[in-house]
Design a protein around this motif. Structure first.
Motif, PDB file in Angstrom:
ATOM      1  N   LEU A 198      52.852  52.334 -11.095  1.00 19.61           N
ATOM      2  CA  LEU A 198      51.461  52.768 -11.222  1.00 19.61           C
ATOM      3  C   LEU A 198      50.748  51.999 -12.329  1.00 19.61           C
ATOM      4  O   LEU A 198      49.619  51.527 -12.137  1.00 19.61           O
ATOM      5  CB  LEU A 198      51.394  54.279 -11.490  1.00 19.61           C
ATOM      6  CG  LEU A 198      50.012  54.866 -11.700  1.00 19.61           C
ATOM      7  CD1 LEU A 198      49.109  54.628 -10.504  1.00 19.61           C
ATOM      8  CD2 LEU A 198      50.112  56.348 -12.021  1.00 19.61           C
ATOM      9  N   LYS A 199      51.389  51.854 -13.466  1.00 19.36           N
ATOM     10  CA  LYS A 199      50.784  51.102 -14.571  1.00 19.36           C
ATOM     11  C   LYS A 199      50.507  49.666 -14.154  1.00 19.36           C
ATOM     12  O   LYS A 199      49.441  49.122 -14.456  1.00 19.36           O
ATOM     13  CB  LYS A 199      51.696  51.124 -15.804  1.00 19.36           C
ATOM     14  CG  LYS A 199      51.745  52.451 -16.500  1.00 19.36           C
ATOM     15  CD  LYS A 199      52.726  52.415 -17.656  1.00 19.36           C
ATOM     16  CE  LYS A 199      52.893  53.789 -18.267  1.00 19.36           C
ATOM     17  NZ  LYS A 199      53.923  53.794 -19.318  1.00 19.36           N
ATOM     18  N   HIS A 200      51.458  49.067 -13.454  1.00 23.12           N
ATOM     19  CA  HIS A 200      51.269  47.697 -12.971  1.00 23.12           C
ATOM     20  C   HIS A 200      50.082  47.629 -12.007  1.00 23.12           C
ATOM     21  O   HIS A 200      49.240  46.728 -12.102  1.00 23.12           O
ATOM     22  CB  HIS A 200      52.551  47.211 -12.296  1.00 23.12           C
ATOM     23  CG  HIS A 200      52.446  45.848 -11.712  1.00 23.12           C
ATOM     24  ND1 HIS A 200      52.191  44.716 -12.469  1.00 23.12           N
ATOM     25  CD2 HIS A 200      52.552  45.432 -10.431  1.00 23.12           C
ATOM     26  CE1 HIS A 200      52.147  43.667 -11.670  1.00 23.12           C
ATOM     27  NE2 HIS A 200      52.359  44.072 -10.432  1.00 23.12           N
ATOM     28  N   ALA A 201      50.009  48.582 -11.094  1.00 25.84           N
ATOM     29  CA  ALA A 201      48.903  48.609 -10.125  1.00 25.84           C
ATOM     30  C   ALA A 201      47.561  48.772 -10.828  1.00 25.84           C
ATOM     31  O   ALA A 201      46.589  48.084 -10.492  1.00 25.84           O
ATOM     32  CB  ALA A 201      49.118  49.745  -9.122  1.00 25.84           C
ATOM     33  N   ASP A 237      39.311  51.534  -7.113  1.00 30.11           N
ATOM     34  CA  ASP A 237      39.602  50.488  -6.134  1.00 30.11           C
ATOM     35  C   ASP A 237      40.829  50.842  -5.293  1.00 30.11           C
ATOM     36  O   ASP A 237      40.820  50.693  -4.070  1.00 30.11           O
ATOM     37  CB  ASP A 237      39.825  49.138  -6.816  1.00 30.11           C
ATOM     38  CG  ASP A 237      38.550  48.520  -7.351  1.00 30.11           C
ATOM     39  OD1 ASP A 237      37.445  48.922  -6.918  1.00 30.11           O
ATOM     40  OD2 ASP A 237      38.667  47.637  -8.222  1.00 30.11           O
ATOM     41  N   TRP A 238      41.884  51.301  -5.957  1.00 31.38           N
ATOM     42  CA  TRP A 238      43.090  51.669  -5.228  1.00 31.38           C
ATOM     43  C   TRP A 238      42.821  52.840  -4.286  1.00 31.38           C
ATOM     44  O   TRP A 238      43.334  52.865  -3.168  1.00 31.38           O
ATOM     45  CB  TRP A 238      44.232  52.017  -6.172  1.00 31.38           C
ATOM     46  CG  TRP A 238      44.888  50.816  -6.770  1.00 31.38           C
ATOM     47  CD1 TRP A 238      44.911  50.447  -8.075  1.00 31.38           C
ATOM     48  CD2 TRP A 238      45.625  49.799  -6.075  1.00 31.38           C
ATOM     49  NE1 TRP A 238      45.610  49.271  -8.238  1.00 31.38           N
ATOM     50  CE2 TRP A 238      46.060  48.848  -7.025  1.00 31.38           C
ATOM     51  CE3 TRP A 238      45.960  49.607  -4.736  1.00 31.38           C
ATOM     52  CZ2 TRP A 238      46.811  47.729  -6.676  1.00 31.38           C
ATOM     53  CZ3 TRP A 238      46.703  48.486  -4.388  1.00 31.38           C
ATOM     54  CH2 TRP A 238      47.117  47.571  -5.348  1.00 31.38           C
ATOM     55  N   SER A 239      42.050  53.815  -4.740  1.00 33.81           N
ATOM     56  CA  SER A 239      41.795  54.974  -3.889  1.00 33.81           C
ATOM     57  C   SER A 239      41.013  54.570  -2.639  1.00 33.81           C
ATOM     58  O   SER A 239      41.280  55.082  -1.556  1.00 33.81           O
ATOM     59  CB  SER A 239      41.084  56.087  -4.664  1.00 33.81           C
ATOM     60  OG  SER A 239      39.827  55.660  -5.116  1.00 33.81           O
ATOM     61  N   PRO A 266      40.691  59.172  -6.416  1.00 30.80           N
ATOM     62  CA  PRO A 266      41.216  58.729  -7.716  1.00 30.80           C
ATOM     63  C   PRO A 266      42.083  59.788  -8.405  1.00 30.80           C
ATOM     64  O   PRO A 266      42.956  59.452  -9.206  1.00 30.80           O
ATOM     65  CB  PRO A 266      39.959  58.434  -8.533  1.00 30.80           C
ATOM     66  CG  PRO A 266      38.898  58.150  -7.531  1.00 30.80           C
ATOM     67  CD  PRO A 266      39.231  59.032  -6.348  1.00 30.80           C
ATOM     68  N   SER A 267      41.885  61.054  -8.061  1.00 35.39           N
ATOM     69  CA  SER A 267      42.682  62.110  -8.694  1.00 35.39           C
ATOM     70  C   SER A 267      44.173  61.984  -8.359  1.00 35.39           C
ATOM     71  O   SER A 267      45.021  62.476  -9.108  1.00 35.39           O
ATOM     72  CB  SER A 267      42.168  63.495  -8.297  1.00 35.39           C
ATOM     73  OG  SER A 267      42.365  63.718  -6.920  1.00 35.39           O
ATOM     74  N   VAL A 268      44.501  61.313  -7.259  1.00 35.85           N
ATOM     75  CA  VAL A 268      45.914  61.078  -6.921  1.00 35.85           C
ATOM     76  C   VAL A 268      46.597  60.334  -8.064  1.00 35.85           C
ATOM     77  O   VAL A 268      47.716  60.659  -8.449  1.00 35.85           O
ATOM     78  CB  VAL A 268      46.013  60.273  -5.597  1.00 35.85           C
ATOM     79  CG1 VAL A 268      47.416  59.730  -5.394  1.00 35.85           C
ATOM     80  CG2 VAL A 268      45.594  61.131  -4.429  1.00 35.85           C
ATOM     81  N   PHE A 269      45.894  59.363  -8.636  1.00 31.07           N
ATOM     82  CA  PHE A 269      46.467  58.565  -9.708  1.00 31.07           C
ATOM     83  C   PHE A 269      46.471  59.328 -11.032  1.00 31.07           C
ATOM     84  O   PHE A 269      47.419  59.215 -11.803  1.00 31.07           O
ATOM     85  CB  PHE A 269      45.727  57.234  -9.819  1.00 31.07           C
ATOM     86  CG  PHE A 269      45.770  56.478  -8.522  1.00 31.07           C
ATOM     87  CD1 PHE A 269      46.946  55.874  -8.115  1.00 31.07           C
ATOM     88  CD2 PHE A 269      44.670  56.406  -7.692  1.00 31.07           C
ATOM     89  CE1 PHE A 269      47.014  55.201  -6.896  1.00 31.07           C
ATOM     90  CE2 PHE A 269      44.724  55.734  -6.484  1.00 31.07           C
ATOM     91  CZ  PHE A 269      45.898  55.137  -6.086  1.00 31.07           C
ATOM     92  N   LEU A 326      54.995  59.080  -8.813  1.00 33.32           N
ATOM     93  CA  LEU A 326      54.189  58.948  -7.606  1.00 33.32           C
ATOM     94  C   LEU A 326      54.922  59.567  -6.419  1.00 33.32           C
ATOM     95  O   LEU A 326      56.144  59.673  -6.417  1.00 33.32           O
ATOM     96  CB  LEU A 326      53.969  57.460  -7.282  1.00 33.32           C
ATOM     97  CG  LEU A 326      53.090  56.652  -8.206  1.00 33.32           C
ATOM     98  CD1 LEU A 326      53.239  55.174  -7.906  1.00 33.32           C
ATOM     99  CD2 LEU A 326      51.635  57.071  -8.055  1.00 33.32           C
ATOM    100  N   SER A 327      54.163  59.905  -5.387  1.00 29.85           N
ATOM    101  CA  SER A 327      54.786  60.327  -4.137  1.00 29.85           C
ATOM    102  C   SER A 327      55.402  59.097  -3.470  1.00 29.85           C
ATOM    103  O   SER A 327      54.974  57.964  -3.723  1.00 29.85           O
ATOM    104  CB  SER A 327      53.744  60.952  -3.207  1.00 29.85           C
ATOM    105  OG  SER A 327      52.930  59.936  -2.631  1.00 29.85           O
TER     106      SER A 327
END
Length: 86
Positions: free
Chosen positions: A8-11, A19-21, A28-31, A40-41
């Motif tokens: 996650l940190k790398h992403a 952007d990822w969401s 964004p709340s997933v992150f 992460l799931s």
């Protein structure tokens, strides 16, 4: 073994959570929740790995292990995976 929070940190160093969401069709709340929980799931980990050019199967397996409760079987599996050759 690395942790999915490392992925996650790398992403997030490459793109913002927004952007990822958008890219993964989530919020964004997933992150934010993943940072809070410390993992992460498997689905999110696998998809991030694909987009980052990482081994998705490895990250899905790591995420699945992180989601399990601690038990002797889990410890045995972790030890086996730690000693496995890439």
């Amino acid at each position: 073994m690395q942790k999915t929070v490392d992925l996650l940190k790398h992403a997030l160093s490459r793109r913002s959570a927004s952007d990822w969401s958008r890219r993964l069709n989530t919020t964004p709340s997933v992150f934010t929740d993943a940072k809070r929980k410390g993992h992460l799931s498997p689905v999110i980990a696998g998809n991030l790995a694909i987009d980052l050019g990482e081994d998705a199967e490895k990250w899905i397996a790591i995420a699945a292990l992180e989601a399990e409760r601690d038990s002797p079987m889990l410890q045995r599996l972790r030890q086996t995976l730690l000693h496995a050759k890439p």
